[in-house]
Design a protein around this motif. Sequence first.
Motif, PDB file in Angstrom:
ATOM      1  N   PRO A  74       2.398  -6.805   8.345  1.00 56.26           N
ATOM      2  CA  PRO A  74       1.457  -5.573   8.199  1.00 56.26           C
ATOM      3  C   PRO A  74       2.249  -4.042   8.267  1.00 56.26           C
ATOM      4  O   PRO A  74       2.096  -3.314   8.582  1.00 56.26           O
ATOM      5  CB  PRO A  74      -0.158  -6.154   9.325  1.00 56.26           C
ATOM      6  CG  PRO A  74       0.740  -7.248   9.912  1.00 56.26           C
ATOM      7  CD  PRO A  74       1.320  -7.836   9.059  1.00 56.26           C
ATOM      8  N   ALA A  75       3.244  -4.835   9.643  1.00 52.70           N
ATOM      9  CA  ALA A  75       4.418  -3.538  10.229  1.00 52.70           C
ATOM     10  C   ALA A  75       4.701  -3.206   9.388  1.00 52.70           C
ATOM     11  O   ALA A  75       5.446  -2.275   9.991  1.00 52.70           O
ATOM     12  CB  ALA A  75       4.923  -4.592  11.436  1.00 52.70           C
ATOM     13  N   ARG A  76       5.609  -3.753   8.454  1.00 57.54           N
ATOM     14  CA  ARG A  76       6.078  -3.644   6.975  1.00 57.54           C
ATOM     15  C   ARG A  76       5.545  -2.590   5.935  1.00 57.54           C
ATOM     16  O   ARG A  76       6.253  -2.187   4.995  1.00 57.54           O
ATOM     17  CB  ARG A  76       7.107  -4.703   6.575  1.00 57.54           C
ATOM     18  CG  ARG A  76       8.064  -5.749   7.241  1.00 57.54           C
ATOM     19  CD  ARG A  76       8.440  -6.604   6.987  1.00 57.54           C
ATOM     20  NE  ARG A  76       9.501  -6.381   6.091  1.00 57.54           N
ATOM     21  CZ  ARG A  76       9.447  -7.263   5.125  1.00 57.54           C
ATOM     22  NH1 ARG A  76       9.417  -7.985   4.843  1.00 57.54           N
ATOM     23  NH2 ARG A  76      10.387  -6.521   3.782  1.00 57.54           N
ATOM     24  N   LEU A  77       4.510  -2.489   6.328  1.00 58.42           N
ATOM     25  CA  LEU A  77       3.374  -1.618   5.091  1.00 58.42           C
ATOM     26  C   LEU A  77       2.665  -0.741   5.724  1.00 58.42           C
ATOM     27  O   LEU A  77       2.712  -0.296   6.902  1.00 58.42           O
ATOM     28  CB  LEU A  77       2.442  -2.745   4.986  1.00 58.42           C
ATOM     29  CG  LEU A  77       1.922  -4.355   4.728  1.00 58.42           C
ATOM     30  CD1 LEU A  77       1.262  -4.932   4.153  1.00 58.42           C
ATOM     31  CD2 LEU A  77       2.726  -3.702   3.066  1.00 58.42           C
ATOM     32  N   GLN A  78       3.026   0.606   4.860  1.00 57.67           N
ATOM     33  CA  GLN A  78       2.136   1.347   4.807  1.00 57.67           C
ATOM     34  C   GLN A  78       0.570   1.616   5.451  1.00 57.67           C
ATOM     35  O   GLN A  78       0.517   0.998   5.024  1.00 57.67           O
ATOM     36  CB  GLN A  78       2.451   3.058   3.978  1.00 57.67           C
ATOM     37  CG  GLN A  78       3.369   3.050   3.611  1.00 57.67           C
ATOM     38  CD  GLN A  78       3.807   4.260   2.614  1.00 57.67           C
ATOM     39  OE1 GLN A  78       4.305   5.377   3.023  1.00 57.67           O
ATOM     40  NE2 GLN A  78       3.491   3.812   1.280  1.00 57.67           N
ATOM     41  N   PRO A  79       0.418   2.723   6.910  1.00 57.98           N
ATOM     42  CA  PRO A  79      -0.591   2.078   7.308  1.00 57.98           C
ATOM     43  C   PRO A  79      -1.634   2.372   5.705  1.00 57.98           C
ATOM     44  O   PRO A  79      -2.937   1.731   5.672  1.00 57.98           O
ATOM     45  CB  PRO A  79      -1.268   3.312   7.990  1.00 57.98           C
ATOM     46  CG  PRO A  79      -0.343   3.186   8.932  1.00 57.98           C
ATOM     47  CD  PRO A  79       0.582   3.036   6.912  1.00 57.98           C
ATOM     48  N   ASP A  80      -1.729   3.256   5.503  1.00 62.78           N
ATOM     49  CA  ASP A  80      -3.145   3.351   3.913  1.00 62.78           C
ATOM     50  C   ASP A  80      -2.183   2.677   3.052  1.00 62.78           C
ATOM     51  O   ASP A  80      -4.024   2.324   1.995  1.00 62.78           O
ATOM     52  CB  ASP A  80      -2.513   5.248   2.894  1.00 62.78           C
ATOM     53  CG  ASP A  80      -2.577   6.353   3.838  1.00 62.78           C
ATOM     54  OD1 ASP A  80      -3.331   6.113   5.083  1.00 62.78           O
ATOM     55  OD2 ASP A  80      -2.318   7.336   4.379  1.00 62.78           O
ATOM     56  N   ASP A  81      -2.154   2.082   2.930  1.00 59.23           N
ATOM     57  CA  ASP A  81      -1.350   1.061   1.935  1.00 59.23           C
ATOM     58  C   ASP A  81      -2.307  -0.808   2.190  1.00 59.23           C
ATOM     59  O   ASP A  81      -1.927  -1.375   1.480  1.00 59.23           O
ATOM     60  CB  ASP A  81      -0.578   0.792   1.118  1.00 59.23           C
ATOM     61  CG  ASP A  81       0.437   1.547   0.472  1.00 59.23           C
ATOM     62  OD1 ASP A  81      -0.447   1.992   0.011  1.00 59.23           O
ATOM     63  OD2 ASP A  81       1.142   1.992   0.281  1.00 59.23           O
ATOM     64  N   VAL A  82      -2.668  -1.084   3.712  1.00 56.25           N
ATOM     65  CA  VAL A  82      -3.140  -2.036   3.895  1.00 56.25           C
ATOM     66  C   VAL A  82      -4.346  -2.549   3.728  1.00 56.25           C
ATOM     67  O   VAL A  82      -4.523  -3.547   2.757  1.00 56.25           O
ATOM     68  CB  VAL A  82      -3.333  -2.108   5.519  1.00 56.25           C
ATOM     69  CG1 VAL A  82      -3.839  -3.837   6.145  1.00 56.25           C
ATOM     70  CG2 VAL A  82      -2.016  -1.720   6.254  1.00 56.25           C
ATOM     71  N   VAL A  83      -5.130  -1.818   3.489  1.00 55.85           N
ATOM     72  CA  VAL A  83      -6.837  -1.564   3.032  1.00 55.85           C
ATOM     73  C   VAL A  83      -6.387  -1.295   1.477  1.00 55.85           C
ATOM     74  O   VAL A  83      -6.063  -0.300   0.889  1.00 55.85           O
ATOM     75  CB  VAL A  83      -7.881  -0.983   3.680  1.00 55.85           C
ATOM     76  CG1 VAL A  83      -8.989  -1.165   2.932  1.00 55.85           C
ATOM     77  CG2 VAL A  83      -7.889  -1.531   4.976  1.00 55.85           C
ATOM     78  N   GLY A  84      -7.223  -1.952   0.652  1.00 55.98           N
ATOM     79  CA  GLY A  84      -7.577  -1.802  -0.626  1.00 55.98           C
ATOM     80  C   GLY A  84      -6.600  -2.674  -1.750  1.00 55.98           C
ATOM     81  O   GLY A  84      -6.930  -4.102  -1.170  1.00 55.98           O
ATOM     82  N   VAL A  85      -6.731  -2.626  -2.804  1.00 55.19           N
ATOM     83  CA  VAL A  85      -5.746  -3.200  -3.978  1.00 55.19           C
ATOM     84  C   VAL A  85      -4.485  -3.445  -4.347  1.00 55.19           C
ATOM     85  O   VAL A  85      -4.245  -2.009  -3.674  1.00 55.19           O
ATOM     86  CB  VAL A  85      -6.905  -3.130  -5.232  1.00 55.19           C
ATOM     87  CG1 VAL A  85      -6.338  -3.645  -6.573  1.00 55.19           C
ATOM     88  CG2 VAL A  85      -8.639  -2.661  -5.408  1.00 55.19           C
ATOM     89  N   THR A  86      -3.825  -4.289  -4.415  1.00 60.06           N
ATOM     90  CA  THR A  86      -2.124  -4.240  -4.503  1.00 60.06           C
ATOM     91  C   THR A  86      -2.052  -5.517  -5.157  1.00 60.06           C
ATOM     92  O   THR A  86      -2.841  -6.442  -5.404  1.00 60.06           O
ATOM     93  CB  THR A  86      -1.703  -4.193  -3.256  1.00 60.06           C
ATOM     94  OG1 THR A  86       0.027  -4.707  -3.448  1.00 60.06           O
ATOM     95  CG2 THR A  86      -1.615  -5.439  -2.390  1.00 60.06           C
ATOM     96  N   VAL A  87      -1.062  -5.857  -5.300  1.00 61.00           N
ATOM     97  CA  VAL A  87      -0.413  -7.149  -6.347  1.00 61.00           C
ATOM     98  C   VAL A  87       0.148  -8.100  -5.688  1.00 61.00           C
ATOM     99  O   VAL A  87       1.237  -7.694  -4.601  1.00 61.00           O
ATOM    100  CB  VAL A  87       0.041  -6.471  -7.552  1.00 61.00           C
ATOM    101  CG1 VAL A  87       0.695  -7.872  -8.307  1.00 61.00           C
ATOM    102  CG2 VAL A  87      -1.011  -5.933  -8.870  1.00 61.00           C
ATOM    103  N   ILE A  88       0.337  -9.586  -6.178  1.00 63.38           N
ATOM    104  CA  ILE A  88       0.238 -10.486  -5.763  1.00 63.38           C
ATOM    105  C   ILE A  88       1.378 -10.968  -6.691  1.00 63.38           C
ATOM    106  O   ILE A  88       0.527 -10.873  -7.491  1.00 63.38           O
ATOM    107  CB  ILE A  88      -0.372 -11.586  -5.158  1.00 63.38           C
ATOM    108  CG1 ILE A  88      -0.887 -11.861  -3.694  1.00 63.38           C
ATOM    109  CG2 ILE A  88       0.639 -13.453  -4.758  1.00 63.38           C
ATOM    110  CD1 ILE A  88       0.452 -11.441  -1.894  1.00 63.38           C
ATOM    111  N   LEU A  89       2.499 -11.436  -7.158  1.00 67.33           N
ATOM    112  CA  LEU A  89       3.454 -11.527  -7.610  1.00 67.33           C
ATOM    113  C   LEU A  89       4.487 -13.136  -7.784  1.00 67.33           C
ATOM    114  O   LEU A  89       4.518 -13.110  -6.628  1.00 67.33           O
ATOM    115  CB  LEU A  89       4.960 -10.883  -8.480  1.00 67.33           C
ATOM    116  CG  LEU A  89       4.323  -9.238  -8.757  1.00 67.33           C
ATOM    117  CD1 LEU A  89       5.645  -8.463  -8.862  1.00 67.33           C
ATOM    118  CD2 LEU A  89       3.168  -9.550  -9.619  1.00 67.33           C
TER     119      LEU A  89
END
Length: 202
Positions: free
Chosen positions: A82-97
Amino acid sequence: MACINVSEVKVLNNEGATFFTPLAFDIQYECLTELEADLEWKMIYVGSAESEEYDQVLDSILVGPVYAGNYRFVFEANPPDPARLQPDDVVGVTVILLTCSYKGKEFIRIGYYVNHEYLEEGLREEPPKVPIIEKLSRSILADHPRVTRFPNDFDSPPAPLPLDGEEQQGMQVRCMGTSLLCLHALHLPSLNTSRILCQVSD
C-alpha cells in the motif's frame, strides 16, 4: 491454433478476504505440443487506471519444461504494497492481471476486477483521507474475467512478410492462415481501464 489453451482459472481466497489476504488463482491449461522454453506467468496489480507507474508485479514464475498434456497449478502472491499506491487509489475498484508469456512475448492476459471497501458503514459514508488499510475488505469479481489473446508463433518460424512492387512478380507467396481476434476495449463508469482490459469477441 495456439499451442497453449487456458481452460480454467479459479479465484481462491476470495470469501472474507481483507486487503492483506494473499492472492491465489488455480490455473489449468493444455499444451498441444512440446515447447522449447518455459512459460512465464505474472500476477500484476494495477495501482492506477491512469498510469502504469503504480502497477506492481506481485509475483513472476517460470513453469517448465513444457510437454504436450494438461497442467494445473496454484499461483499465489502477497498483496500489493500500500505504500506504493496513491491514497486515492487504495479504496475502490481496480484490476488484477494474470499474464503468460513465451520467450518474452505475452500471448494471453486475464483480468479480474477487484474492489477494496470498508466493512464499517461509517467509514464507507465518510472515508478517511488516509486509508485505514487494516479495515479494508477485498472482493474479486471472479465470475467475469476479461481475456485478451495476442498472436504468438511459439516455436514456429513467423510467416514471411509479403513483398511490394516488382518483387512480387513471378513469385507465389504462401501465407499461413491465422485466426484474427476482434478486441473491444471495456469501459466502466468513472474508471478508465481501457488501457489494460480487452474482451475477446468470439
